[in-house]
Design a protein around this motif. Structure first.
Motif, PDB file in Angstrom:
ATOM      1  N   ARG A  64      24.858  42.063  38.346  1.00  0.00           N
ATOM      2  CA  ARG A  64      23.672  42.434  37.575  1.00  0.00           C
ATOM      3  C   ARG A  64      23.109  43.794  37.995  1.00  0.00           C
ATOM      4  NH1 ARG A  64      20.701  36.469  37.242  1.00  0.00           N
ATOM      5  NH2 ARG A  64      21.955  35.718  35.488  1.00  0.00           N
ATOM      6  N   ARG A  65      23.400  44.174  39.226  1.00  0.00           N
ATOM      7  CA  ARG A  65      22.875  45.456  39.713  1.00  0.00           C
ATOM      8  C   ARG A  65      23.839  46.608  39.444  1.00  0.00           C
ATOM      9  NH1 ARG A  65      22.655  44.692  45.356  1.00  0.00           N
ATOM     10  NH2 ARG A  65      24.700  45.695  45.461  1.00  0.00           N
ATOM     11  N   ASP A  66      25.144  46.373  39.697  1.00  0.00           N
ATOM     12  CA  ASP A  66      26.119  47.472  39.648  1.00  0.00           C
ATOM     13  C   ASP A  66      27.160  47.338  38.547  1.00  0.00           C
ATOM     14  OD1 ASP A  66      24.867  48.481  41.941  1.00  0.00           O
ATOM     15  OD2 ASP A  66      26.168  47.311  43.264  1.00  0.00           O
ATOM     16  N   GLY A  67      27.180  46.191  37.840  1.00  0.00           N
ATOM     17  CA  GLY A  67      28.171  46.013  36.784  1.00  0.00           C
ATOM     18  C   GLY A  67      29.414  45.292  37.278  1.00  0.00           C
ATOM     19  N   MET A  68      30.228  44.825  36.330  1.00  0.00           N
ATOM     20  CA  MET A  68      31.375  44.002  36.658  1.00  0.00           C
ATOM     21  C   MET A  68      32.518  44.804  37.271  1.00  0.00           C
ATOM     22  SD  MET A  68      31.126  40.814  36.569  1.00  0.00           S
ATOM     23  CE  MET A  68      32.873  40.616  36.897  1.00  0.00           C
ATOM     24  N   MET A  69      32.619  46.085  36.967  1.00  0.00           N
ATOM     25  CA  MET A  69      33.706  46.873  37.553  1.00  0.00           C
ATOM     26  C   MET A  69      33.587  46.916  39.069  1.00  0.00           C
ATOM     27  SD  MET A  69      36.428  48.680  36.973  1.00  0.00           S
ATOM     28  CE  MET A  69      36.346  49.204  35.251  1.00  0.00           C
ATOM     29  N   ILE A  70      32.402  47.268  39.553  1.00  0.00           N
ATOM     30  CA  ILE A  70      32.173  47.321  41.000  1.00  0.00           C
ATOM     31  C   ILE A  70      32.311  45.927  41.604  1.00  0.00           C
ATOM     32  CG2 ILE A  70      30.490  47.859  42.791  1.00  0.00           C
ATOM     33  CD1 ILE A  70      31.633  50.304  41.403  1.00  0.00           C
ATOM     34  N   THR A  71      31.786  44.932  40.897  1.00  0.00           N
ATOM     35  CA  THR A  71      31.855  43.564  41.401  1.00  0.00           C
ATOM     36  C   THR A  71      33.292  43.098  41.538  1.00  0.00           C
ATOM     37  OG1 THR A  71      29.762  43.087  40.288  1.00  0.00           O
ATOM     38  CG2 THR A  71      31.065  41.203  41.005  1.00  0.00           C
ATOM     39  N   THR A  72      34.116  43.374  40.542  1.00  0.00           N
ATOM     40  CA  THR A  72      35.520  42.963  40.585  1.00  0.00           C
ATOM     41  C   THR A  72      36.237  43.609  41.758  1.00  0.00           C
ATOM     42  OG1 THR A  72      35.583  42.655  38.190  1.00  0.00           O
ATOM     43  CG2 THR A  72      37.691  42.952  39.311  1.00  0.00           C
ATOM     44  N   VAL A  73      35.973  44.881  41.994  1.00  0.00           N
ATOM     45  CA  VAL A  73      36.597  45.573  43.126  1.00  0.00           C
ATOM     46  C   VAL A  73      36.196  44.914  44.436  1.00  0.00           C
ATOM     47  CG1 VAL A  73      36.667  47.748  44.410  1.00  0.00           C
ATOM     48  CG2 VAL A  73      36.824  47.768  41.911  1.00  0.00           C
ATOM     49  N   LYS A  74      34.925  44.580  44.568  1.00  0.00           N
ATOM     50  CA  LYS A  74      34.453  43.968  45.814  1.00  0.00           C
ATOM     51  C   LYS A  74      35.019  42.563  46.001  1.00  0.00           C
ATOM     52  CE  LYS A  74      30.246  46.660  46.480  1.00  0.00           C
ATOM     53  NZ  LYS A  74      28.823  46.646  46.829  1.00  0.00           N
ATOM     54  N   ILE A  75      35.123  41.813  44.913  1.00  0.00           N
ATOM     55  CA  ILE A  75      35.703  40.465  45.011  1.00  0.00           C
ATOM     56  C   ILE A  75      37.160  40.539  45.423  1.00  0.00           C
ATOM     57  CG2 ILE A  75      36.363  38.418  43.696  1.00  0.00           C
ATOM     58  CD1 ILE A  75      33.833  38.791  42.025  1.00  0.00           C
ATOM     59  N   LEU A  76      37.929  41.411  44.782  1.00  0.00           N
ATOM     60  CA  LEU A  76      39.352  41.526  45.105  1.00  0.00           C
ATOM     61  C   LEU A  76      39.556  42.091  46.502  1.00  0.00           C
ATOM     62  CD1 LEU A  76      40.806  42.768  41.702  1.00  0.00           C
ATOM     63  CD2 LEU A  76      40.721  40.447  42.623  1.00  0.00           C
TER      64      LEU A  76
END
Length: 372
Positions: A64-76
């Motif tokens: 919600r803060r940085d968007g799904m692109m950044i989130t996906t990178v952090k999850i992976l």
């Protein structure tokens, strides 16, 4: 709802890690007090549910803060760290088990730990390790978590917007998996002990719980709440059944044959519905009985919270300590005093690791300088 860290989550993650360690040490008398002895589910359900809760709580904020692109990178990136940890943990575990086996003459610890496949076919075992197919005893939860975390970017956007749709799809996959015999391949033609297509439901339920925590507590007496009464009754009935397993004659005497044929076997691999229902009832009753967080400030509770806060590191230590505790017990001729000592020593070392990691984190915090 994605605000703040609930210390109760860390407490029960830490408690689950203690239970997992105790359950993995053969002939450990303290394992008689873990949750698996009082119902159909065990610490594995707690671990996976709270893993989903913590993952969605953390990565939902980032999305919600940085968007799904950044989130996906952090999850992976996190999944990659877990994958590397899995490889090194297995190497350390094999070294410890081979060492322990050389000191214990009465048992074959290598066979008991499921490591004979490596001895008979080391080259294929190394390949299967990289593909998450070679999972000796004690190692099953980590590959499951890696796979569930890797799948989180696929469902997190929908979970944040329409959680009921994701839950519906998750339930459908859960029901279809055992019916159509969906599972992932393991070594020697076997299948994953924790079927990820079934256990994903608990992970998703944990994530949904993190997003939709109740804002207002029901102040009515619990015995007047039908859902609480039903859940508590189910826990009582399943607890009596689980306790009766210790005395087969008593179990056979009061368990009707028709019910037994319907109930058994209670599959852990495919997360049998009665296991799932038992955990959900346990989680609901616990949440109702412990609505406040003040009790988590007590000293013992804080130690469990600290272990839960660093669950990956503490889990890995517990995996390595289990065969060492088994070796100590065998060398001590399985004396009760040695069994209790090794179980408590292991938990003490896990708590010390949590305390050290917490202290080290505080040391690394940037110091704010107040201008003169």
């Amino acid at each position: 709802m994605l605000d703040g860290r609930d210390p109760r989550i860390d407490f029960f993650r830490g408690l689950a890690l203690i239970f997992i360690f105790w359950d993995h040490v053969p002939q450990n008398p303290l394992a008689q007090f873990t949750v698996r002895n009082f119902g159909f589910s065990d610490a594995a359900e707690i671990f996976v549910f709270l893993a989903g809760y913590a993952a969605v709580l953390a990565y939902g904020k980032i999305a919600r803060r940085d968007g799904m692109m950044i989130t996906t990178v952090k999850i992976l990136r996190r999944a990659w760290v877990l994958y590397v940890v899995h490889i090194f943990l297995l190497a350390l575990l094999m070294g410890i088990v081979f060492f322990a086996n050389s000191h214990v003459e009465t048992r074959d610890l290598v066979h008991e730990m499921g490591l004979q496949y490596f001895l008979s076919n080391p080259q294929q075992a190394l390949v299967d390790e990289l593909l998450l197919r070679f999972k000796p005893n004690l190692m099953d939860p980590l590959p499951l978590y890696i796979l569930l975390l890797m799948g989180l970017p696929l469902v997190l956007p929908a979970l944040l917007r329409k959680a009921q749709w994701v839950l519906g799809l998750s339930v459908a996959v859960y029901l279809l998996a055992p019916w159509l015999q969906w599972n992932l391949a393991s070594t020697d033609g076997g299948m994953w002990f924790f079927n990820p297509l079934a256990w994903q439901l608990l992970f998703i339920l944990g994530g949904a719980a993190a997003l939709h925590r109740p804002q207002v507590r029901d102040t009515r007496k619990l015995n007047r709440q039908p859902l609480f009464v039903a859940a508590a009754s189910y826990l009582l009935i399943t607890g009596v059944i689980a306790l009766s397993w210790k005395w087969p004659q008593v179990h056979d005497a009061f368990m009707p044959k028709v019910i037994g044929e319907w109930l058994y076997p209670i599959s852990k691999t495919n997360l049998s519905p009665v296991r799932l229902l038992h955990f959900l009832a346990l989680a609901y009753v616990t949440a109702k009985l412990l609505p406040e967080i003040g009790w988590t400030r007590h000293w013992l509770a804080r130690q469990s919270c600290r272990m839960g806060r660093y669950s990956l590191e503490v889990f890995c230590l517990g995996v390595l300590l289990a065969p060492l505790a088994d070796m100590l017990n065998a060398l001590g001729n399985d004396a009760l005093a040695m069994q209790v000592f090794s179980a408590l020593l292991g938990v003490g070392l896990m708590a010390l690791l949590g305390a050290w990691l917490d202290f080290n984190k505080r040391l690394n915090r940037p110091v704010s300088v107040v201008p003169a």
